[in-house]
Design a protein around this motif. Structure first.
Motif, PDB file in Angstrom:
ATOM      1  N   LEU A  39       0.848  -1.193   0.000  1.00  0.00           N
ATOM      2  CA  LEU A  39       0.000   0.000   0.000  1.00  0.00           C
ATOM      3  C   LEU A  39       0.882   1.241   0.000  1.00  0.00           C
ATOM      4  O   LEU A  39       1.871   1.301   0.710  1.00  0.00           O
ATOM      5  N   ILE A 224     -10.130   1.944   1.279  1.00  0.00           N
ATOM      6  CA  ILE A 224      -9.458   0.654   1.171  1.00  0.00           C
ATOM      7  C   ILE A 224     -10.261  -0.353   1.990  1.00  0.00           C
ATOM      8  O   ILE A 224     -10.549  -0.109   3.159  1.00  0.00           O
ATOM      9  N   ILE A 231      -6.018  -6.662   1.329  1.00  0.00           N
ATOM     10  CA  ILE A 231      -6.766  -5.553   0.728  1.00  0.00           C
ATOM     11  C   ILE A 231      -7.571  -6.130  -0.429  1.00  0.00           C
ATOM     12  O   ILE A 231      -7.003  -6.717  -1.349  1.00  0.00           O
ATOM     13  N   ASP A 234      -9.688  -1.045  -3.418  1.00  0.00           N
ATOM     14  CA  ASP A 234      -8.997   0.231  -3.194  1.00  0.00           C
ATOM     15  C   ASP A 234      -9.629   1.209  -4.181  1.00  0.00           C
ATOM     16  O   ASP A 234      -9.323   1.189  -5.370  1.00  0.00           O
TER      17      ASP A 234
END
Ligand SMILES: Nc1ncnc2c1ncn2[C@@H]1O[C@H](COP(=O)(O)OP(=O)(O)OP(=O)(O)O)[C@@H](O)[C@H]1O
Ligand SMILES: [Mg+2]
Length: 247
Positions: A39, A224, A231, A234
């Motif tokens: 990220l 997110i 994840i 996003d």
């Protein structure tokens, strides 16, 4: 409606990054709380992290804030992999780059609002007068200048959280990380606190908020979503001007 300012040169700078980060808790029974996550957080971003209980949100925020270290992977603060630094150097970089806001405010009960904000400015080579000036300026930014001599017990939950936000921004960090900052507040105080965050976001300061509350997430510009330590989405959002103000 707040319009996002034109992107300045250098506004794409990554201020905080996770690179292939995993966090495994426990030894006999292993919990993979974060599983190979990458990220980037850029200067000036206003983002939220959502997901069900146990999906790894707080674990990820703790790693982004260098309160914890990963089992695997790198955490980069302005490009420097802090997992490779000695403890003292890592703490110094964290103190310079990152401000934290917690769900339960974490204010010191016997200190005034000003005293609480000043605690973040200790051990930085500032004179007492400089500390006071900077702490007052941070309180003014959250609209509490006139309440500087009040203790936490004399303030509402929303006001206490604004003091905690003032404390987090008093060191002028490039990123403010907040774990459920509205979780202990009623909806009108929550809205007020989100408006403060929206106002504080600037090209130089990114804000990242973990939340259960979709209204809170909708007030940010990037969401997110996490599930089982990963994840899973996003997304850019077009809101970002406070809760329910412009929809
Ligand atoms: N210190 C710890 N020791 C062992 N397991 C932990 C620890 N902290 C978190 N976990 C586990 O890691 C997983 C992710 O936890 P985390 O606290 O990051 O979730 P969360 O998304 O913040 O949840 P919540 O919305 O309830 O705050 C969970 O399975 C949790 O039980
Ligand atoms: Mg959590």
């Amino acid at each position: 409606m707040k319009v996002s300012p034109p992107r300045e040169k250098g506004a794409d700078d990554v201020v905080l990054a996770l690179d292939g980060v995993s966090r495994v808790y426990g030894t006999e029974v292993e919990v993979r709380a974060l599983d190979d996550v990458s990220l980037d957080i850029r200067a000036g971003e206003f983002l939220s992290i959502v997901g069900p209980s146990g999906s790894g949100k707080s674990t990820m925020l703790g790693l982004l804030g260098v309160l914890d270290l990963p089992t695997e992977g790198a955490i980069r603060v302005r490009g420097t992999d802090v997992t490779r630094l000695a403890d003292a150097e890592r703490s110094r970089l964290r103190g310079e780059a990152i401000g934290f806001v917690f769900q339960q405010f974490h204010l010191i009960p016997h200190l005034t609002a000003l005293g609480n904000v000043e605690t973040a400015l200790l051990y930085r080579g500032l004179t007492p007068r400089e500390r006071r000036t900077r702490a007052m300026s941070a309180l003014e930014q959250v609209g509490l200048g006139e309440r500087h001599d009040h203790r936490p017990v004399q303030m509402s939950g929303g006001e206490q959280q604004r003091v905690a936000i003032a404390r987090a921004i008093s060191t002028d960090p490039g990123v403010v990380l907040a774990d459920e900052p509205t979780g202990a507040l009623d909806s009108s105080n929550a809205e007020n606190v989100m408006q403060i965050f929206a106002d504080l976001q600037s090209p130089e300061r990114a804000i990242c908020i973990v939340t259960h509350d979709m209204h809170v997430a909708d007030a940010t510009r990037r969401r997110i979503s996490m599930l089982d330590g990963r994840i899973v989405a996003d997304e850019a959002l077009n809101g970002g001007s406070g809760m329910g103000v412009d929809s």
